[in-house]
Write an enzyme that holds these catalytic residues in place. Structure first.
Site, PDB file in Angstrom:
ATOM      1  N   ASP A 179       0.818  -1.212   0.000  1.00  0.00           N
ATOM      2  CA  ASP A 179       0.000   0.000   0.000  1.00  0.00           C
ATOM      3  C   ASP A 179       0.856   1.267   0.000  1.00  0.00           C
ATOM      4  O   ASP A 179       0.714   2.124   0.865  1.00  0.00           O
ATOM      5  CB  ASP A 179      -0.903  -0.058   1.249  1.00  0.00           C
ATOM      6  CG  ASP A 179      -1.852   1.116   1.353  1.00  0.00           C
ATOM      7  OD1 ASP A 179      -2.293   1.619   0.319  1.00  0.00           O
ATOM      8  OD2 ASP A 179      -2.135   1.530   2.498  1.00  0.00           O
ATOM      9  N   ASN A 412       7.211  -7.088   6.608  1.00  0.00           N
ATOM     10  CA  ASN A 412       5.907  -6.604   7.055  1.00  0.00           C
ATOM     11  C   ASN A 412       4.780  -7.441   6.477  1.00  0.00           C
ATOM     12  O   ASN A 412       4.693  -7.636   5.255  1.00  0.00           O
ATOM     13  CB  ASN A 412       5.705  -5.158   6.604  1.00  0.00           C
ATOM     14  CG  ASN A 412       4.377  -4.578   7.089  1.00  0.00           C
ATOM     15  OD1 ASN A 412       4.198  -4.350   8.287  1.00  0.00           O
ATOM     16  ND2 ASN A 412       3.444  -4.356   6.174  1.00  0.00           N
ATOM     17  N   GLU A 505       1.188  -1.035  14.133  1.00  0.00           N
ATOM     18  CA  GLU A 505       0.298  -0.237  13.268  1.00  0.00           C
ATOM     19  C   GLU A 505      -1.100  -0.281  13.849  1.00  0.00           C
ATOM     20  O   GLU A 505      -1.588  -1.349  14.229  1.00  0.00           O
ATOM     21  CB  GLU A 505       0.200  -0.821  11.844  1.00  0.00           C
ATOM     22  CG  GLU A 505       1.348  -0.500  10.949  1.00  0.00           C
ATOM     23  CD  GLU A 505       1.155  -1.003   9.515  1.00  0.00           C
ATOM     24  OE1 GLU A 505      -0.005  -1.098   9.050  1.00  0.00           O
ATOM     25  OE2 GLU A 505       2.179  -1.307   8.889  1.00  0.00           O
TER      26      GLU A 505
END
Ligand code: GCB
Length: 599
Positions: A179, A412, A505
């Protein structure tokens, strides 16, 4: 790998500025005609991402090769020196041609590579450089691209006949499985640096604390015949220790330690001499250790207050921007934060140097983002495995001496639930590999996505459990009562493990200036309420040792139905103005101590 420096033995020639540039999918690498073709293209800034620098939409959506060209002359006075051409980052694949000859190829868009060109160039004469850059991403690259026709946050509804038929009109595009916008080009500086012919190739420093003394272990790698000497200088210029030999252990009496700001991020200098060469390396004395549910820096329990970030700004894209880095550090201090994760790739070296000096703690992440998103067992197929290993090796090689770096993140949000056995084998092997490579044996982690935490066997085995969670945003959207319940249920699970957990996050897209009396999604009031609701829950749990809201600032992404002008989860706007939530965290974090928060 040593960062280039200027001192009495070494010099630097910066090749930044205007280059010739051309997008093309044909092969234009070395011939006379190819050079003429590229020169007839356009101008381009180096370093920078090329995507947002021209108004032709092809620059933004380009998928394939781009060509850079320039001529330069190295002054004749350097004829007796060793000459090295260094690229700090070319995204994602580079072929380098000097005077028509291919001299290097490099895969991976976020780490440096260099070529010894001493025997390939004549000082005092013009030389011609072409860099061919490929921005394509797929299952063998990191970050990873999709190969199966689905874009991130978009769907092609293949069973709708008209949509399926319209596919023939689509031109090839990059389909990131991540993203952030796939900014490409020569993103970081290109430099030529010189050293004497006998030279210091590498220096490794690790440190320890014994009572009030600092222990400095050094190890050098030198090319040529000669003796090594090391002198340690304090910030006032006084010599505090010294030794001879390629490696050794030095003691600094009453050493000053490196502490995160507002503590003193004290730095020493190691002056390393070998034959006529000199390299001056700044380093800090500090220890890092995970003990029980605590993350200790210099034996004190640290609480991570900070962010997931991006290297991203208007116009520059992901191009190196020292001014932006300076501003970001200032805003980190302003908000009372003490740390960030280099989500989702290694940042420019200058940022780590700033963090060493300004006392900011870094979780250093590889570009392994987007592993998954396919029905094939991606780990067993393993097209990215050896590249992932190379990237970890090069990351540690580059960043091992920074006191600011306290933990490695191998990647990630990989898919670790769909492919349990192959994923388990993959990440465990990589964990041991990472541990073995780091001379300082820092903690190792990876950052997991909102998955079925009961089935995920891997996250729980990391040194620190790092979880990304979007309760109240992607799940249970807008319902903060339900989000609070779900978060607590999951935290009960992690509590049993008795390991330190960081929420790496959590966040809510927010349009600056959109205000509501009754907080709903996308409003500034909702973003504040979202964070306040969840933060109150972490505050009750001793094993929660950090909070990293997503994201530091708004950032650019591929276009799609879920993104209006990029990802808007920033606490700051893309031009670094605070949203209400930045003020909220500023108040919260100035009240939370860096050490000993969770007694
Ligand atoms: C995530 C990803 C991050 C995205 C974020 C989001 O889990 O790690 O790269 O930007 O979610 O906002 O969707």
């Amino acid at each position: 790998m040593l960062y280039p420096e200027i001192n009495k033995a070494r010099s630097i020639i910066d090749l930044g500025g205007e280059w010739n540039f051309r997008l093309s999918d044909e092969n234009h690498d070395n011939g006379e005609a190819d050079r003429a073709f590229i020169k007839a293209g356009t101008t381009m800034a180096v370093p920078a991402s090329y995507n947002d620098l021209k108004e032709d939409p092809e620059y933004r959506s380009h998928c394939g090769w781009a060509y850079y060209h320039r001529v330069f002359t190295i002054p004749g006075i350097f004829a007796t020196e060793r000459i090295v051409l260094r690229f700090d980052a070319v995204t994602h694949y580079a072929k380098v041609y000097l005077n028509g000859t291919l001299i290097a190829e490099h895969k991976g868009g976020f780490l440096p590579f260099e070529i010894d060109i001493t025997d390939k160039i004549r000082c005092g004469e013009e030389a011609e450089l072409i860099v061919a850059v490929d921005n394509r991403i797929n299952h063998s690259t990191l970050p990873m691209g999709n190969e199966e026709g689905t874009a991130f946050f978009g769907s092609d509804n293949a069973d709708v006949p008209s949509v399926a038929a319209a596919k023939k009109w689509r031109k090839p595009v990059n389909l990131p499985n991540f993203d952030f916008f796939n900014y490409a080009g020569i993103n970081r500086p290109v430099r030529i640096y010189t050293t004497p012919r006998s030279y210091i190739r590498d220096i490794t420093i690790t440190t320890d604390i014994r009572g009030s003394d600092g222990i400095v272990n050094y190890d050098t790698s030198c090319i040529g015949d000669g003796d090594v000497s090391v002198t340690i200088i304090d910030s006032e210029g006084k010599t505090v220790a010294g030794g001879k030999g390629a490696s050794g252990k030095l003691t600094i009496n009453n050493a000053k330690l490196w502490w995160p700001y507002p503590g003193d991020p004290y730095l020493y200098k190691a002056e390393v001499r070998f034959c006529d060469d000199l390299y001056i390396l700044e380093f800090g004395i500090r220890t890092v250790e995970v003990r029980g549910i605590e993350f200790l820096i210099n034996n004190k329990p640290f609480y991570f207050k900070g962010f997931g970030k991006h290297e991203d700004s208007a116009i520059h894209g992901r191009g190196f921007d020292f001014v932006l880095d300076m501003k970001d550090i200032s805003m980190i201090h302003w908000m009372g934060a003490n740390s960030f994760r280099t989500s989702h790739y290694p940042y420019a070296e200058e940022m780590y140097q700033l963090c060493d000096r300004e006392g900011i703690v870094i979780i250093d992440e590889t570009p392994a983002v987007g592993i998954g998103g396919t029905s094939e067992d991606i780990y067993s197929v393993g097209r990215f495995r050896s590249h992932h290993e190379d990237v970890i090796r090069d990351l540690i090689d580059r960043d091992k001496n920074h006191p600011s770096v306290v933990m490695w993140s191998m990647g990630n949000e990989p898919d670790v639930v769909s492919f349990p056995d192959s994923a388990y084998e993959y990440w465990h092997t990589l964990y041991s590999y990472t541990k073995a490579l780091d001379p300082a044996k820092r903690p190792v982690t990876f950052v997991c996505n909102q998955n079925n935490y009961e089935r995920d066997r891997i996250t729980r085995e990391m040194d620190v459990v790092c979880i990304n969670r979007y309760y109240g945003w992607y799940n249970l959207s807008g319902d903060l009562k339900a989000a609070e319940y779900a978060l607590n249920m999951e935290l009960d699970f992690w509590e049993k493990l008795q390991k330190p957990v960081i929420l790496t996050e959590y966040g809510a897209d927010t349009l600056p200036g959109f205000h509501l009396s009754s907080p709903e999604m996308f409003s500034e009031e909702f973003q504040v309420l979202y964070y306040d609701t969840l933060n109150k829950e972490f505050d009750k749990r001793a094993f929660m040792i950090g909070e990293h809201p997503w994201n530091f600032a708004d950032f650019n992404t591929i276009q799609g139905p879920m993104r209006a002008d990029g990802n808007r989860k920033g606490l700051l706007t893309r031009d670094r103005r605070p949203k209400m939530a930045a003020h909220y965290f500023r108040k919260r974090w100035h009240d939370i101590p860096d050490f000993g928060y969770k007694k």
